[in-house]
Design a protein around this motif. Structure first.
Motif, PDB file in Angstrom:
ATOM      1  N   GLN A   1       0.816  -1.224   0.000  1.00  0.00           N
ATOM      2  CA  GLN A   1       0.000   0.000   0.000  1.00  0.00           C
ATOM      3  C   GLN A   1       0.846   1.269   0.000  1.00  0.00           C
ATOM      4  N   VAL A   2       2.138   1.139   0.326  1.00  0.00           N
ATOM      5  CA  VAL A   2       3.017   2.313   0.173  1.00  0.00           C
ATOM      6  C   VAL A   2       3.891   2.159  -1.081  1.00  0.00           C
ATOM      7  N   ARG A   3       3.483   1.299  -2.001  1.00  0.00           N
ATOM      8  CA  ARG A   3       4.065   1.152  -3.348  1.00  0.00           C
ATOM      9  C   ARG A   3       5.424   0.460  -3.370  1.00  0.00           C
ATOM     10  N   ARG A   4       5.764  -0.276  -2.303  1.00  0.00           N
ATOM     11  CA  ARG A   4       7.068  -0.933  -2.280  1.00  0.00           C
ATOM     12  C   ARG A   4       7.291  -1.809  -3.498  1.00  0.00           C
ATOM     13  N   TYR A   5       6.259  -2.574  -3.868  1.00  0.00           N
ATOM     14  CA  TYR A   5       6.469  -3.583  -4.919  1.00  0.00           C
ATOM     15  C   TYR A   5       6.266  -3.028  -6.323  1.00  0.00           C
ATOM     16  N   GLU A   6       6.054  -1.722  -6.408  1.00  0.00           N
ATOM     17  CA  GLU A   6       6.091  -1.094  -7.739  1.00  0.00           C
ATOM     18  C   GLU A   6       7.537  -0.846  -8.158  1.00  0.00           C
ATOM     19  N   ALA A   7       8.431  -0.782  -7.182  1.00  0.00           N
ATOM     20  CA  ALA A   7       9.848  -0.558  -7.501  1.00  0.00           C
ATOM     21  C   ALA A   7      10.408  -1.795  -8.189  1.00  0.00           C
ATOM     22  N   PRO A   8      11.176  -1.611  -9.270  1.00  0.00           N
ATOM     23  CA  PRO A   8      11.650  -2.783 -10.025  1.00  0.00           C
ATOM     24  C   PRO A   8      12.658  -3.645  -9.263  1.00  0.00           C
ATOM     25  N   ASP A   9      13.180  -3.145  -8.134  1.00  0.00           N
ATOM     26  CA  ASP A   9      14.164  -3.944  -7.378  1.00  0.00           C
ATOM     27  C   ASP A   9      13.537  -4.593  -6.144  1.00  0.00           C
ATOM     28  N   GLU A  10      12.224  -4.649  -6.092  1.00  0.00           N
ATOM     29  CA  GLU A  10      11.561  -5.296  -4.946  1.00  0.00           C
ATOM     30  C   GLU A  10      10.696  -6.440  -5.454  1.00  0.00           C
ATOM     31  N   THR A  11      10.846  -7.593  -4.866  1.00  0.00           N
ATOM     32  CA  THR A  11      10.109  -8.779  -5.322  1.00  0.00           C
ATOM     33  C   THR A  11       9.353  -9.372  -4.134  1.00  0.00           C
ATOM     34  N   PRO A  12       8.026  -9.401  -4.199  1.00  0.00           N
ATOM     35  CA  PRO A  12       7.255  -9.894  -3.047  1.00  0.00           C
ATOM     36  C   PRO A  12       7.319 -11.419  -2.901  1.00  0.00           C
ATOM     37  N   PHE A  13       7.169 -11.889  -1.671  1.00  0.00           N
ATOM     38  CA  PHE A  13       7.061 -13.334  -1.425  1.00  0.00           C
ATOM     39  C   PHE A  13       5.630 -13.814  -1.684  1.00  0.00           C
ATOM     40  N   PHE A  14       4.668 -12.890  -1.602  1.00  0.00           N
ATOM     41  CA  PHE A  14       3.257 -13.267  -1.802  1.00  0.00           C
ATOM     42  C   PHE A  14       2.639 -12.380  -2.884  1.00  0.00           C
ATOM     43  N   PRO A  15       3.122 -12.525  -4.140  1.00  0.00           N
ATOM     44  CA  PRO A  15       2.685 -11.585  -5.191  1.00  0.00           C
ATOM     45  C   PRO A  15       1.175 -11.602  -5.429  1.00  0.00           C
ATOM     46  N   ASP A  16       0.514 -12.740  -5.128  1.00  0.00           N
ATOM     47  CA  ASP A  16      -0.924 -12.831  -5.415  1.00  0.00           C
ATOM     48  C   ASP A  16      -1.790 -12.209  -4.330  1.00  0.00           C
ATOM     49  N   GLN A  17      -1.156 -11.803  -3.236  1.00  0.00           N
ATOM     50  CA  GLN A  17      -1.988 -11.337  -2.119  1.00  0.00           C
ATOM     51  C   GLN A  17      -1.725  -9.871  -1.760  1.00  0.00           C
ATOM     52  N   LEU A  18      -1.075  -9.149  -2.652  1.00  0.00           N
ATOM     53  CA  LEU A  18      -0.773  -7.742  -2.373  1.00  0.00           C
ATOM     54  C   LEU A  18      -2.032  -6.890  -2.503  1.00  0.00           C
ATOM     55  N   LEU A  19      -1.978  -5.711  -1.899  1.00  0.00           N
ATOM     56  CA  LEU A  19      -3.119  -4.787  -1.969  1.00  0.00           C
ATOM     57  C   LEU A  19      -2.758  -3.615  -2.883  1.00  0.00           C
ATOM     58  N   LYS A  20      -3.789  -2.995  -3.394  1.00  0.00           N
ATOM     59  CA  LYS A  20      -3.564  -1.815  -4.242  1.00  0.00           C
ATOM     60  C   LYS A  20      -3.251  -0.613  -3.361  1.00  0.00           C
ATOM     61  N   SER A  21      -2.369   0.252  -3.861  1.00  0.00           N
ATOM     62  CA  SER A  21      -2.047   1.454  -3.100  1.00  0.00           C
ATOM     63  C   SER A  21      -3.059   2.548  -3.412  1.00  0.00           C
ATOM     64  N   PHE A  22      -3.294   3.370  -2.394  1.00  0.00           N
ATOM     65  CA  PHE A  22      -4.149   4.541  -2.625  1.00  0.00           C
ATOM     66  C   PHE A  22      -3.320   5.728  -3.117  1.00  0.00           C
TER      67      PHE A  22
END
Ligand code: PRE
Length: 259
Positions: free
Chosen positions: A71-92
């Motif tokens: 929600q603070v856009r961490r995983y929009e950065a190209p150098d960040e890769t989530p462990f749970f990509p299917d369960q992320l939330l949209k940022s406001f």
């Protein structure tokens, strides 16, 4: 390097500088984790009665953090890769729109399941203060694990930038290897043994410096918190090979974007 300026991101010297800085983070995170026992209950599924969740305490904690950070856009950065990509939330917040530097499929190259397995089964036993449980430190153990996992994941997935830079520098050579699905050839082409040796030597030095109290350097037996040889082993056997796997997996698909 600046992710808004693609030319700085695909400069191999800049990438390697970033990898060197990440060594510091990883070493300190491992030192932090090393003060706690192994505490297997952190990693086993369904030990604690977590409401509406099946999995381990670590998985649950990391998922909560990833939800918040998405929600603070961490995983929009190209150098960040989530462990749970299917369960992320949209940022406001408004989207960031980084200029694309990596291939369109790059988010699908995700080695985090392997990183998690390697961390729990190989790294934790190597660095923990002892076997067994420390029930009073479950939370601290788990947050130290999350810091270390995220730092390792960022480092290992940096392989995508290395791979992209190498592909652009030697497009013809890689195109041939990719068309022939020559995995060994790609592994050979991305390997730079001199760079690897330098990394391992530097880790030995850093491990000796960071893991000890500098005021104790003249004492007989300054104690390293994580043995420098263990840091070298973690990089040699796990971190560098997985970075190379990310590079290879990324390159094997690299012609998809050319069609
Ligand atoms: O620096 C590079 O060229 C990389 O590919 C990265 C890396 C590493 O993981 O540090 C991996 C493979 C090379 O043999 C050297 C180093």
């Amino acid at each position: 390097m600046d992710f808004m300026k693609p030319e700085t991101v695909l400069n191999l010297a800049n990438i390697r500088d970033a990898l060197v800085r990440m060594e510091d983070t990883i070493i300190f995170d491992l030192i932090e984790r090393s003060q706690f026992f192994q505490s297997p209950s952190v990693y086993k599924p369904d030990v604690f009665p977590i409401p509406d969740f099946q999995g381990s305490f670590l998985e649950w904690s990391l998922l909560q953090l990833e939800k918040a950070h998405s929600q603070v856009r961490r995983y929009e950065a190209p150098d960040e890769t989530p462990f749970f990509p299917d369960q992320l939330l949209k940022s406001f917040l408004p989207p960031l729109n980084y200029p694309p530097v990596l291939a369109s499929y790059s988010n699908e190259i995700n080695a985090n399941d392997e990183i998690m397995r390697m961390y729990i089964h190989e790294i934790v036993p190597l660095i923990s203060a002892g076997e067994g449980e420390q029930p009073e430190n479950l939370g601290s153990t788990c947050t130290a694990d999350i810091e270390a996992l995220q730092a390792l994941s960022r480092r290992i997935h940096f392989g995508k930038f290395v791979a992209e830079a190498k592909f652009r520098a030697e497009t013809e050579r890689f195109t041939k290897l990719i068309l022939n699905k020559d995995v060994e050839g790609i592994e050979d082409a991305i390997t730079n043994s001199a760079v690897e040796e330098k990394i391992l030597l530097r880790l030995l030095e850093k491990g000796q410096a960071y893991g000890t109290d500098p005021t104790m350097k003249y004492s007989q037996n300054p104690q390293s918190k994580v043995k420098p040889e263990v840091l070298v082993r973690i990089y040699k056997d796990l971190v560098i090979p997985l970075t190379k796997k990310v590079e290879t997996d990324y390159l094997l698909r690299r012609l998809e974007d050319e069609q």
